[in-house]
Design a protein around this motif. Structure first.
Motif, PDB file in Angstrom:
ATOM      1  N   UNK A  51       0.836  -1.210   0.000  1.00  0.00           N
ATOM      2  CA  UNK A  51       0.000   0.000   0.000  1.00  0.00           C
ATOM      3  C   UNK A  51       0.867   1.255   0.000  1.00  0.00           C
ATOM      4  N   UNK A  53       3.969   1.415  -1.124  1.00  0.00           N
ATOM      5  CA  UNK A  53       4.667   1.478  -2.416  1.00  0.00           C
ATOM      6  C   UNK A  53       3.772   2.006  -3.540  1.00  0.00           C
ATOM      7  N   UNK A  54       2.536   1.538  -3.580  1.00  0.00           N
ATOM      8  CA  UNK A  54       1.690   1.871  -4.735  1.00  0.00           C
ATOM      9  C   UNK A  54       0.835   3.119  -4.533  1.00  0.00           C
ATOM     10  N   UNK A  55       0.588   3.506  -3.254  1.00  0.00           N
ATOM     11  CA  UNK A  55      -0.260   4.679  -3.035  1.00  0.00           C
ATOM     12  C   UNK A  55       0.442   5.781  -2.263  1.00  0.00           C
ATOM     13  N   UNK A  56       1.637   5.479  -1.748  1.00  0.00           N
ATOM     14  CA  UNK A  56       2.426   6.493  -1.052  1.00  0.00           C
ATOM     15  C   UNK A  56       1.852   6.918   0.293  1.00  0.00           C
TER      16      UNK A  56
ATOM     17  N   UNK B 124      -6.599   0.252  -3.506  1.00  0.00           N
ATOM     18  CA  UNK B 124      -5.576  -0.810  -3.468  1.00  0.00           C
ATOM     19  C   UNK B 124      -5.866  -1.881  -4.522  1.00  0.00           C
ATOM     20  N   UNK B 127      -4.683  -0.349  -7.672  1.00  0.00           N
ATOM     21  CA  UNK B 127      -3.217  -0.218  -7.708  1.00  0.00           C
ATOM     22  C   UNK B 127      -2.541  -1.581  -7.817  1.00  0.00           C
ATOM     23  N   UNK B 131      -0.092  -1.869 -10.769  1.00  0.00           N
ATOM     24  CA  UNK B 131       1.305  -2.149 -10.445  1.00  0.00           C
ATOM     25  C   UNK B 131       1.860  -3.305 -11.293  1.00  0.00           C
ATOM     26  N   UNK B 148       6.238   4.090  -8.189  1.00  0.00           N
ATOM     27  CA  UNK B 148       4.898   3.573  -8.510  1.00  0.00           C
ATOM     28  C   UNK B 148       3.790   4.452  -7.926  1.00  0.00           C
ATOM     29  N   UNK B 149       3.976   4.923  -6.690  1.00  0.00           N
ATOM     30  CA  UNK B 149       2.871   5.695  -6.087  1.00  0.00           C
ATOM     31  C   UNK B 149       2.661   7.031  -6.801  1.00  0.00           C
ATOM     32  N   UNK B 150       3.734   7.582  -7.396  1.00  0.00           N
ATOM     33  CA  UNK B 150       3.567   8.841  -8.136  1.00  0.00           C
ATOM     34  C   UNK B 150       2.818   8.563  -9.453  1.00  0.00           C
ATOM     35  N   UNK B 152       0.695   6.092  -9.966  1.00  0.00           N
ATOM     36  CA  UNK B 152      -0.694   5.754  -9.634  1.00  0.00           C
ATOM     37  C   UNK B 152      -1.479   6.994  -9.191  1.00  0.00           C
ATOM     38  N   UNK B 153      -0.872   7.781  -8.291  1.00  0.00           N
ATOM     39  CA  UNK B 153      -1.589   8.960  -7.788  1.00  0.00           C
ATOM     40  C   UNK B 153      -1.795  10.007  -8.885  1.00  0.00           C
TER      41      UNK B 153
END
Lengths: 82, 192
Positions: A51, A53-56, B124, B127, B131, B148-150, B152-153
């Motif tokens: 979570x 890693x993928x959503x920060x 999630x 993502x 991912x 990855x979070x950048x 995705x966001x």
């Protein structure tokens, strides 16, 4: 169609199941390399890291969101008994 | 085997959830349980037989919504499909629930804490699939080395901006009208 008891993922194809075995109740992502299901702590930590890693998300937010999700899954009910 | 009473109870519960979905999509989450009961043609008390609190009703509704999204996105990222195909599938799922989703992202900050966690878990699910596609693209060196979070966001930010400000762009379904433009240009931003 089954859902993984440990993460809730729908399991439709053989490759979705741990070891490709449709008799299993958990998915390929919740299995260890030997095919056994990950422990509560392993799964929890894996989901928190994923979570973040993928959503920060900030760590404490990720921990609470993961706990909320796991509390609704059959595999982890005993860890959330009040 | 379920008794007739159990079957009836489940049907009523589902009917209340479906009606709540419609009402919240049209009126927002400040709509009252009275409105939901009236629209569902059940007594106000019946709502609370199935859902002890409004918070519980909203959380159950979002849990069901998550399961729906999960079912529809599942399998997409495992077919070696292109980034474009995945983004299109994501938008197509959102188009199906556009009015409700728009309300949800506009009002999530004022929802109960547990509903916020359910919302995070909804993202999630997306993502997780996103991912897988991005990891494959990174291995093939077709996307830039952006965390990855950048990625995705940024995608969510773009989609949510168009949704919450749809009045700036169209009177119809903003995702339907702008889908191609958003996908095509988002890919240009992250591809090598």
């Amino acid at each position: 169609m089954k859902n993984c008891i440990a993460c809730g993922m729908p399991m439709k194809k053989e490759s979705d199941f741990a070891m490709g075995d449709p008799q299993k109740d958990y998915c390929v992502y919740c299995a260890r390399p030997d095919g056994s299901m990950q422990s509560f702590e392993e799964k929890k930590q894996g989901l928190i890291n994923f979570t973040i890693k993928t959503q920060g998300l900030e760590k404490s937010v990720a921990e609470k969101a993961v706990a909320n999700m796991m509390s609704k899954l059959p595999a982890w009910q005993e860890y959330f008994k009040k | 085997m379920k008794t007739k009473r159990q079957v009836q109870k489940e049907a009523t519960r589902l009917h209340i959830l479906e009606t709540a979905y419609q009402i919240y999509a049209e009126e927002g989450f400040s709509a009252t349980t009275n409105q939901i009961a009236k629209a569902a043609s059940v007594s106000h008390g019946t709502i609370f037989v199935h859902f002890p609190t409004v918070e519980n009703l909203i959380v159950c509704l979002l849990d069901d919504f998550n399961a729906e999204i999960n079912g529809q996105l599942h399998g997409l990222s495992e077919k070696n499909e292109q980034l474009e195909t995945f983004l299109e599938a994501h938008i197509n799922v959102l188009i199906r629930y556009e009015a409700f989703y728009k309300r949800l992202i506009s009002e999530v900050n004022s929802l109960p804490q547990e509903a916020k966690f359910v919302f995070i878990n909804m993202q999630s699910i997306v993502s997780f699939h996103f991912n897988q596609v991005i990891e494959r693209c990174k291995n093939e060196k077709t996307v830039k080395e952006i965390p990855m979070h950048i990625i995705f966001n940024s995608w969510l930010g773009l989609v949510h901006y168009y949704l919450t400000n749809s009045y700036l762009f169209t009177e119809g379904s903003v995702l339907t009208e702008y889908k191609e433009e958003l996908i095509c240009n988002f890919i240009k931003l992250i591809e090598k």
